[in-house]
Design an enzyme around this catalytic site. Structure first.
Site, PDB file in Angstrom:
ATOM      1  N   THR A 175       0.873  -1.187   0.000  1.00  0.00           N
ATOM      2  CA  THR A 175       0.000   0.000   0.000  1.00  0.00           C
ATOM      3  C   THR A 175       0.905   1.229   0.000  1.00  0.00           C
ATOM      4  O   THR A 175       1.985   1.209   0.590  1.00  0.00           O
ATOM      5  CB  THR A 175      -0.874  -0.007   1.267  1.00  0.00           C
ATOM      6  OG1 THR A 175      -1.834  -1.058   1.151  1.00  0.00           O
ATOM      7  CG2 THR A 175      -1.602   1.317   1.482  1.00  0.00           C
ATOM      8  N   ARG A 203     -14.512  -6.278  -0.869  1.00  0.00           N
ATOM      9  CA  ARG A 203     -13.839  -6.013   0.417  1.00  0.00           C
ATOM     10  C   ARG A 203     -13.191  -4.618   0.343  1.00  0.00           C
ATOM     11  O   ARG A 203     -12.519  -4.277  -0.612  1.00  0.00           O
ATOM     12  CB  ARG A 203     -12.778  -7.069   0.678  1.00  0.00           C
ATOM     13  CG  ARG A 203     -11.970  -6.865   1.987  1.00  0.00           C
ATOM     14  CD  ARG A 203     -10.679  -6.122   1.748  1.00  0.00           C
ATOM     15  NE  ARG A 203      -9.857  -6.051   2.962  1.00  0.00           N
ATOM     16  CZ  ARG A 203      -8.777  -5.279   3.077  1.00  0.00           C
ATOM     17  NH1 ARG A 203      -8.389  -4.519   2.065  1.00  0.00           N
ATOM     18  NH2 ARG A 203      -8.083  -5.253   4.199  1.00  0.00           N
ATOM     19  N   VAL A 204     -13.407  -3.817   1.365  1.00  0.00           N
ATOM     20  CA  VAL A 204     -12.811  -2.479   1.430  1.00  0.00           C
ATOM     21  C   VAL A 204     -11.934  -2.421   2.675  1.00  0.00           C
ATOM     22  O   VAL A 204     -12.371  -2.825   3.759  1.00  0.00           O
ATOM     23  CB  VAL A 204     -13.905  -1.392   1.480  1.00  0.00           C
ATOM     24  CG1 VAL A 204     -13.291  -0.014   1.668  1.00  0.00           C
ATOM     25  CG2 VAL A 204     -14.745  -1.426   0.199  1.00  0.00           C
ATOM     26  N   GLY A 205     -10.720  -1.935   2.517  1.00  0.00           N
ATOM     27  CA  GLY A 205      -9.808  -1.824   3.649  1.00  0.00           C
ATOM     28  C   GLY A 205      -9.825  -0.432   4.266  1.00  0.00           C
ATOM     29  O   GLY A 205     -10.760   0.347   4.089  1.00  0.00           O
ATOM     30  N   ASP A 206      -8.759  -0.131   4.973  1.00  0.00           N
ATOM     31  CA  ASP A 206      -8.669   1.156   5.680  1.00  0.00           C
ATOM     32  C   ASP A 206      -8.303   2.330   4.773  1.00  0.00           C
ATOM     33  O   ASP A 206      -8.641   3.480   5.061  1.00  0.00           O
ATOM     34  CB  ASP A 206      -7.622   1.060   6.799  1.00  0.00           C
ATOM     35  CG  ASP A 206      -6.252   0.648   6.256  1.00  0.00           C
ATOM     36  OD1 ASP A 206      -6.192  -0.309   5.446  1.00  0.00           O
ATOM     37  OD2 ASP A 206      -5.247   1.281   6.623  1.00  0.00           O
ATOM     38  N   THR A 226      -0.540   1.908   6.594  1.00  0.00           N
ATOM     39  CA  THR A 226      -0.383   0.714   5.757  1.00  0.00           C
ATOM     40  C   THR A 226      -0.372  -0.500   6.667  1.00  0.00           C
ATOM     41  O   THR A 226       0.188  -0.450   7.762  1.00  0.00           O
ATOM     42  CB  THR A 226       0.927   0.779   4.945  1.00  0.00           C
ATOM     43  OG1 THR A 226       1.249  -0.548   4.485  1.00  0.00           O
ATOM     44  CG2 THR A 226       2.108   1.299   5.752  1.00  0.00           C
ATOM     45  N   GLY A 227      -0.998  -1.581   6.228  1.00  0.00           N
ATOM     46  CA  GLY A 227      -1.001  -2.778   7.071  1.00  0.00           C
ATOM     47  C   GLY A 227      -2.354  -3.460   7.033  1.00  0.00           C
ATOM     48  O   GLY A 227      -3.147  -3.233   6.109  1.00  0.00           O
ATOM     49  N   HIS A 228      -2.644  -4.276   8.030  1.00  0.00           N
ATOM     50  CA  HIS A 228      -3.909  -5.021   8.088  1.00  0.00           C
ATOM     51  C   HIS A 228      -5.086  -4.056   8.188  1.00  0.00           C
ATOM     52  O   HIS A 228      -5.360  -3.484   9.247  1.00  0.00           O
ATOM     53  CB  HIS A 228      -3.935  -5.924   9.326  1.00  0.00           C
ATOM     54  CG  HIS A 228      -3.201  -7.205   9.125  1.00  0.00           C
ATOM     55  ND1 HIS A 228      -2.338  -7.714  10.055  1.00  0.00           N
ATOM     56  CD2 HIS A 228      -3.200  -8.092   8.084  1.00  0.00           C
ATOM     57  CE1 HIS A 228      -1.834  -8.869   9.608  1.00  0.00           C
ATOM     58  NE2 HIS A 228      -2.337  -9.114   8.427  1.00  0.00           N
ATOM     59  N   GLY A 229      -5.797  -3.916   7.076  1.00  0.00           N
ATOM     60  CA  GLY A 229      -6.864  -2.925   7.012  1.00  0.00           C
ATOM     61  C   GLY A 229      -7.968  -3.149   8.027  1.00  0.00           C
ATOM     62  O   GLY A 229      -8.520  -2.191   8.577  1.00  0.00           O
TER      63      GLY A 229
HETATM   64  N1  GLY Z   1      -4.040  -1.403   4.416  1.00  0.00           N
HETATM   65  C1  GLY Z   1      -4.508  -1.784   3.155  1.00  0.00           C
HETATM   66  C2  GLY Z   1      -5.621  -2.724   3.210  1.00  0.00           C
HETATM   67  O1  GLY Z   1      -5.756  -3.483   4.165  1.00  0.00           O
HETATM   68  O2  GLY Z   1      -6.409  -2.735   2.297  1.00  0.00           O
END
Ligand code: GLY
Length: 304
Positions: A175, A203-206, A226-229
């Site tokens: 990201t 699916r939508v992330g952060d 950036t990372g686990h959304g």
């Molecule tokens: N941080 C990017 C995502 O999880 O989509």
């Protein structure tokens, strides 16, 4: 035992740009490529500031450069959904009056950050999704390149590995994001991603969510994550770090605390970059790598 969160901070001065190329674990032989890509993007953002552009213009240009670099998980070369398609998420925020624009689950456009910027400038809505985002983009004159043009061989291989269980699924790294301060003290932040490899359609992330992936407030600071959304969303990481800076915690310490909390409270890993209102910048990561670069009036720095 978890490794400590790594963080670092320095002074950016009157104006400058900081970018990241994603938290993850880049193979040692590819690290120089990621650093160079970040350097080019930070320089692109700085050139805008030198020409009198705003912090918002600078983060837009920096993130566009990262989207155009196929090694990052954004724009061309972004990771693929379980259906083998790129679905982009992106956002941009301006710290003066808290205007923001974002798109999510957007298909077929090369530079989602430009469409997010168009949403910010338009001002009617903050976040456009999927078909509606594509229609908004077309109405603003953006020309779709189509799904196939965004897909690289590396992205296909990553999806195949995820399907076979030989590569990560639910995680892509790469990201991208930028934060900037211009000479008038305006702060801005932007973030762009393809999300996670093998993600379910929709699916939508952060990254497109104001407060989770991106936040900017001239009175406090600007952050891109950036990372686990999924974890970032649940803890509103970008806004949390900005609130720590509002309480006069330095940019690097605000990020270190937030990324540590992310790991301890919801078990998610990641990283972030920030600039505070006084022109100090910082970054933090709980992953093995996060490529980054900073470029300012009198110098530049980069690492991973
Ligand atoms: N941080 C990017 C995502 O999880 O989509």
């Amino acid at each position: 035992m978890n490794d400590p969160v790594f963080s670092q901070g320095s002074v950016l001065g009157r104006f400058g740009v900081v970018v990241h190329g994603g938290a993850g674990n880049v193979r040692p032989e590819r690290r120089a490529l990621h650093i160079e890509g970040c350097r080019r993007a930070a320089r692109a953002g700085l050139a805008v500031l030198r020409d009198g552009g705003s912090a918002t213009d600078a983060v837009e240009h920096a993130v566009r450069a990262l989207e155009d670099d196929p090694i990052f998980n954004a724009g061309t070369g972004a990771c693929l959904t379980a259906d083998g398609i790129v679905e982009h998420d992106a956002s941009i925020m301006e710290g003066h009056d808290l205007r923001a624009g974002a798109v999510c689950s957007l298909r077929g456009f090369a530079n989602p950050v430009l469409i997010a910027r168009a949403a910010l400038d338009d001002g009617r809505h903050v976040l456009y999704a999927a078909e509606g985002a594509a229609r908004f983009a077309a109405e603003r004159g953006f020309v779709p390149v189509g799904d196939a043009a965004l897909v690289t061989e590396a992205a296909r291989e990553a999806l195949a590995a995820a399907r076979e269980g030989t590569g990560p699924t639910g995680w892509a790294g790469g990201t991208v994001g930028a934060v900037a301060r211009d000479a008038s003290g305006l702060l801005a932040a932007a973030t762009s991603t393809g999300g996670t490899v093998n993600k379910r359609a929709g699916r939508v992330g952060d990254s497109p969510l104001i407060g989770a992936g991106t936040y900017a407030d001239d009175e406090a600071g600007a952050v891109s994550t950036t990372g686990h959304g999924e974890g970032m969303i649940r803890l509103c990481v970008a806004r949390s770090a900005v609130e720590a800076m509002r309480a006069r915690v330095s940019a690097d310490e605000a990020l270190r605390r937030t990324i540590e909390h992310l790991r301890e409270r919801v078990g998610s890993v990641g990283g972030a970059i920030a600039i505070d209102r006084n022109g100090r910048y910082g970054f933090a990561r709980s992953t093995a790598t996060m490529s980054w670069a900073a470029a300012w009036e009198e110098g530049e720095d980069a690492g991973i």
